[in-house]
Design a protein around this motif. Structure first.
Motif, PDB file in Angstrom:
ATOM      1  N   SER A  89      70.805  61.727 106.149  1.00 12.36           N
ATOM      2  CA  SER A  89      69.888  62.839 105.889  1.00 12.36           C
ATOM      3  C   SER A  89      68.450  62.515 106.267  1.00 12.36           C
ATOM      4  CB  SER A  89      69.952  63.241 104.411  1.00 12.36           C
ATOM      5  OG  SER A  89      69.487  62.194 103.573  1.00 12.36           O
ATOM      6  N   ASP A  90      68.188  61.279 106.677  1.00 11.93           N
ATOM      7  CA  ASP A  90      66.848  60.834 107.048  1.00 11.93           C
ATOM      8  C   ASP A  90      66.700  60.900 108.569  1.00 11.93           C
ATOM      9  OD1 ASP A  90      64.425  59.639 107.451  1.00 11.93           O
ATOM     10  OD2 ASP A  90      64.918  57.773 106.407  1.00 11.93           O
ATOM     11  N   PRO A  91      65.859  61.803 109.106  1.00 10.50           N
ATOM     12  CA  PRO A  91      65.727  61.922 110.564  1.00 10.50           C
ATOM     13  C   PRO A  91      65.292  60.631 111.245  1.00 10.50           C
ATOM     14  CG  PRO A  91      64.697  63.805 109.446  1.00 10.50           C
ATOM     15  CD  PRO A  91      65.051  62.805 108.386  1.00 10.50           C
ATOM     16  N   GLY A  97      67.914  54.899 115.895  1.00  3.01           N
ATOM     17  CA  GLY A  97      69.223  54.353 116.233  1.00  3.01           C
ATOM     18  C   GLY A  97      69.827  53.484 115.155  1.00  3.01           C
ATOM     19  N   ALA A  98      69.239  53.514 113.952  1.00  2.00           N
ATOM     20  CA  ALA A  98      69.708  52.642 112.872  1.00  2.00           C
ATOM     21  C   ALA A  98      71.071  53.071 112.341  1.00  2.00           C
ATOM     22  CB  ALA A  98      68.694  52.628 111.728  1.00  2.00           C
ATOM     23  N   ILE A  99      71.397  54.354 112.474  1.00  4.90           N
ATOM     24  CA  ILE A  99      72.676  54.831 111.936  1.00  4.90           C
ATOM     25  C   ILE A  99      73.850  54.091 112.568  1.00  4.90           C
ATOM     26  CG2 ILE A  99      74.238  56.814 111.878  1.00  4.90           C
ATOM     27  CD1 ILE A  99      72.091  57.014 109.826  1.00  4.90           C
ATOM     28  N   LYS A 100      73.761  53.863 113.869  1.00  6.25           N
ATOM     29  CA  LYS A 100      74.871  53.192 114.557  1.00  6.25           C
ATOM     30  C   LYS A 100      75.048  51.760 114.070  1.00  6.25           C
ATOM     31  CE  LYS A 100      76.918  53.114 119.154  1.00  6.25           C
ATOM     32  NZ  LYS A 100      76.734  53.473 120.589  1.00  6.25           N
ATOM     33  N   ALA A 101      73.952  51.129 113.649  1.00  5.47           N
ATOM     34  CA  ALA A 101      74.045  49.775 113.096  1.00  5.47           C
ATOM     35  C   ALA A 101      74.578  49.800 111.671  1.00  5.47           C
ATOM     36  CB  ALA A 101      72.673  49.099 113.134  1.00  5.47           C
ATOM     37  N   ILE A 102      74.220  50.849 110.926  1.00  9.42           N
ATOM     38  CA  ILE A 102      74.687  50.975 109.543  1.00  9.42           C
ATOM     39  C   ILE A 102      76.168  51.316 109.490  1.00  9.42           C
ATOM     40  CG2 ILE A 102      74.452  52.356 107.433  1.00  9.42           C
ATOM     41  CD1 ILE A 102      71.501  52.721 108.155  1.00  9.42           C
ATOM     42  N   LEU A 108      84.394  52.363 107.491  1.00 10.58           N
ATOM     43  CA  LEU A 108      84.803  53.392 106.540  1.00 10.58           C
ATOM     44  C   LEU A 108      83.570  53.922 105.820  1.00 10.58           C
ATOM     45  CD1 LEU A 108      88.034  51.794 105.005  1.00 10.58           C
ATOM     46  CD2 LEU A 108      87.809  53.279 106.994  1.00 10.58           C
ATOM     47  N   VAL A 109      83.400  55.234 105.849  1.00 11.49           N
ATOM     48  CA  VAL A 109      82.184  55.832 105.305  1.00 11.49           C
ATOM     49  C   VAL A 109      82.531  57.028 104.430  1.00 11.49           C
ATOM     50  CG1 VAL A 109      80.749  55.092 107.245  1.00 11.49           C
ATOM     51  CG2 VAL A 109      81.893  57.322 107.331  1.00 11.49           C
ATOM     52  N   ARG A 110      81.593  57.341 103.543  1.00 11.17           N
ATOM     53  CA  ARG A 110      81.652  58.577 102.754  1.00 11.17           C
ATOM     54  C   ARG A 110      80.332  59.309 102.982  1.00 11.17           C
ATOM     55  NH1 ARG A 110      82.930  57.065  97.391  1.00 11.17           N
ATOM     56  NH2 ARG A 110      80.752  56.516  97.104  1.00 11.17           N
ATOM     57  N   ILE A 111      80.427  60.573 103.339  1.00 10.81           N
ATOM     58  CA  ILE A 111      79.235  61.375 103.648  1.00 10.81           C
ATOM     59  C   ILE A 111      79.308  62.667 102.847  1.00 10.81           C
ATOM     60  CG2 ILE A 111      77.901  62.502 105.462  1.00 10.81           C
ATOM     61  CD1 ILE A 111      79.407  60.683 107.467  1.00 10.81           C
ATOM     62  N   THR A 112      78.287  62.914 102.075  1.00 10.20           N
ATOM     63  CA  THR A 112      78.134  64.187 101.367  1.00 10.20           C
ATOM     64  C   THR A 112      76.932  64.897 101.967  1.00 10.20           C
ATOM     65  OG1 THR A 112      79.077  63.272  99.324  1.00 10.20           O
ATOM     66  CG2 THR A 112      77.784  65.300  99.139  1.00 10.20           C
ATOM     67  N   ALA A 113      77.184  66.062 102.535  1.00  6.97           N
ATOM     68  CA  ALA A 113      76.118  66.790 103.220  1.00  6.97           C
ATOM     69  C   ALA A 113      76.509  68.253 103.328  1.00  6.97           C
ATOM     70  CB  ALA A 113      75.865  66.198 104.611  1.00  6.97           C
ATOM     71  N   MET A 114      75.536  69.063 103.724  1.00  5.99           N
ATOM     72  CA  MET A 114      75.816  70.470 103.975  1.00  5.99           C
ATOM     73  C   MET A 114      76.636  70.592 105.252  1.00  5.99           C
ATOM     74  SD  MET A 114      74.480  72.005 101.430  1.00  5.99           S
ATOM     75  CE  MET A 114      74.541  73.720 101.957  1.00  5.99           C
ATOM     76  N   GLY A 115      77.629  71.430 105.191  1.00  2.09           N
ATOM     77  CA  GLY A 115      78.494  71.599 106.347  1.00  2.09           C
ATOM     78  C   GLY A 115      79.259  72.900 106.278  1.00  2.09           C
ATOM     79  N   SER A 116      79.916  73.227 107.362  1.00  3.43           N
ATOM     80  CA  SER A 116      80.677  74.474 107.431  1.00  3.43           C
ATOM     81  C   SER A 116      81.975  74.235 108.176  1.00  3.43           C
ATOM     82  CB  SER A 116      79.856  75.570 108.128  1.00  3.43           C
ATOM     83  OG  SER A 116      79.505  75.159 109.437  1.00  3.43           O
ATOM     84  N   VAL A 219      70.852  66.757 108.675  1.00  3.83           N
ATOM     85  CA  VAL A 219      69.416  66.859 108.929  1.00  3.83           C
ATOM     86  C   VAL A 219      69.029  68.329 108.949  1.00  3.83           C
ATOM     87  CG1 VAL A 219      67.554  66.293 110.517  1.00  3.83           C
ATOM     88  CG2 VAL A 219      69.465  64.721 110.238  1.00  3.83           C
ATOM     89  N   ASP A 220      67.940  68.663 108.275  1.00  2.38           N
ATOM     90  CA  ASP A 220      67.533  70.063 108.135  1.00  2.38           C
ATOM     91  C   ASP A 220      67.318  70.757 109.465  1.00  2.38           C
ATOM     92  OD1 ASP A 220      67.671  69.823 105.407  1.00  2.38           O
ATOM     93  OD2 ASP A 220      65.535  69.368 105.156  1.00  2.38           O
ATOM     94  N   SER A 221      66.892  70.038 110.473  1.00  2.52           N
ATOM     95  CA  SER A 221      66.608  70.655 111.767  1.00  2.52           C
ATOM     96  C   SER A 221      67.870  71.130 112.472  1.00  2.52           C
ATOM     97  CB  SER A 221      65.863  69.660 112.664  1.00  2.52           C
ATOM     98  OG  SER A 221      66.685  68.535 112.949  1.00  2.52           O
ATOM     99  N   GLY A 222      69.016  70.649 112.030  1.00  2.00           N
ATOM    100  CA  GLY A 222      70.265  71.035 112.676  1.00  2.00           C
ATOM    101  C   GLY A 222      70.507  70.335 113.995  1.00  2.00           C
ATOM    102  N   GLY A 223      69.736  69.303 114.291  1.00  2.00           N
ATOM    103  CA  GLY A 223      69.883  68.611 115.563  1.00  2.00           C
ATOM    104  C   GLY A 223      70.954  67.548 115.580  1.00  2.00           C
ATOM    105  N   VAL A 224      71.616  67.307 114.443  1.00  2.00           N
ATOM    106  CA  VAL A 224      72.648  66.277 114.357  1.00  2.00           C
ATOM    107  C   VAL A 224      73.932  66.908 113.841  1.00  2.00           C
ATOM    108  CG1 VAL A 224      73.352  64.115 113.278  1.00  2.00           C
ATOM    109  CG2 VAL A 224      70.965  64.447 113.968  1.00  2.00           C
ATOM    110  N   LEU A 225      75.040  66.601 114.502  1.00  4.31           N
ATOM    111  CA  LEU A 225      76.344  67.098 114.072  1.00  4.31           C
ATOM    112  C   LEU A 225      77.285  65.924 113.855  1.00  4.31           C
ATOM    113  CD1 LEU A 225      78.401  69.392 113.575  1.00  4.31           C
ATOM    114  CD2 LEU A 225      78.914  69.324 116.020  1.00  4.31           C
TER     115      LEU A 225
END
Length: 335
Positions: A89-91, A97-102, A108-116, A219-225
């Motif tokens: 959720s942090d742009p 590029g830190a997400i790919k390292a994380i 195995l991940v758990r993600i809670t976010a707004m989605g459709s 991300v609020d901007s909607g630029g990440v899926l």
């Protein structure tokens, strides 16, 4: 205690993972106890009393909803499941590029976010229903396009009652019907017609392969899926698309997705040079496959086919659920 409302559980993957962690999944429990008392009066052949008391309890556990929480807890205790809801959720985590390292591929991940939810089949069904209503209204003499001067179907030579592609002549091969073929021709409000809706569905089934997808936009901007396609035939995903959308709607809401990171969208989307011949004129199969994959990578980076798009990634789902809020928490939020 967390109460979950499951949309999807891949029970095969969950069982396999639990079997690796615990050496198997216990789904049957049997408990047996027996008490025996003997008493003999006089010669053995004259009188003998035998009293036997026993009990047996047999329980076959239907793990169902309990199966995935068992795995989720076990993975967390082993330190192999990471909740990355805050990070995604942090742009700044995406731009650096830190997400790919994380969360590298395979983690195995758990993600809670707004989605459709999205399903091209449901979109085609909804468009077809809308077009049918429009054709019906036109047949009743209701002019939906007064400025265009269109004649109502049945009162002129309008195309309102025709169904998509023309039928084949006798002896001709019947073309395979596509999702968009169910949308009839019509003229609607604002210039909307059958051709435009069929074109949208053609695009949709290329960008999102027919099937149920869950698209998280952290991300609020909607630029990440962060996308995941839910495989049919798994537990809970046993209803038709229109029933799922009637229940959950099309608006974004908070979902929790648990699974393994599949792949990231490529940054380099340059069109590859199709050079796969050897000096002797034979085909280099490795380079040929790499060229085709490179072209698909380019199309995926452009968003034209069903592949992750930079900077987002895909998730191979174990489970998708909503957390059921407690009434006390809701009351506290309102106060």
């Amino acid at each position: 205690m967390i109460l979950r409302e499951f949309l999807y559980v891949d029970t095969d993957k969950v069982r396999a993972m639990l079997a690796q962690l615990d050496g198997g999944v216990a789904e049957e429990e049997r408990e047996t106890s027996t008490q025996e008392k003997r008493s003999t009066v006089g010669p053995r052949s004259f009188a003998q009393h035998l009293q036997v008391a026993g009990s047996e309890r047999y329980t076959q556990k239907s793990l169902g909803d309990a199966l995935f929480p068992m795995l989720e807890g076990a993975l967390e205790s082993e330190g192999v499941l990471k909740d990355i809801s805050e990070e995604v959720s942090d742009p700044s985590q995406w731009t650096s590029g830190a997400i790919k390292a994380i969360a590298p591929p395979g983690s195995l991940v758990r993600i809670t976010a707004m989605g459709s939810l999205f399903d091209t089949r449901y979109a085609a069904s909804a468009f077809s229903a809308f077009a049918s209503v429009a054709v019906g209204l036109q047949g009743m003499g209701v002019n939906l396009t007064p400025d265009a001067g269109q004649a109502a179907p049945g009162k002129g030579k309008g195309r309102g009652g025709q169904q998509g592609p023309k039928p084949s002549r006798p002896g001709q091969a019947q073309p395979d019907r596509q999702l968009e073929d169910s949308i009839p021709d019509f003229k609607g409000i604002g210039g909307m017609d059958g051709d435009s809706l069929r074109s949208i569905i053609r695009m949709a089934r290329g960008i999102f392969a027919p099937g149920l997808h869950i698209n998280l936009s952290p991300v609020d901007s909607g630029g990440v899926l962060i996308g995941s396609r839910l495989q049919e035939g798994r537990q809970y995903l046993d209803t038709e698309a229109d029933i799922l959308f009637a229940r959950y709607g099309t608006e974004p809401q908070e979902w929790t997705l648990v699974g393994s990171v599949g792949s990231y969208g490529p940054e380099d989307t340059a069109v590859p040079e199709f050079d796969f011949f050897r000096p002797d004129g034979t085909v280099n199969r490795v380079r040929f496959a790499d060229n085709i994959n490179g072209l698909m990578k380019t199309l995926g980076g452009m968003g034209f086919i069903d592949l992750p798009q930079h900077p987002g990634f895909s998730v191979i789902p174990f489970a998708v659920y909503r957390t059921i809020p407690r009434i006390s928490n809701l009351v506290a939020m309102r106060d």
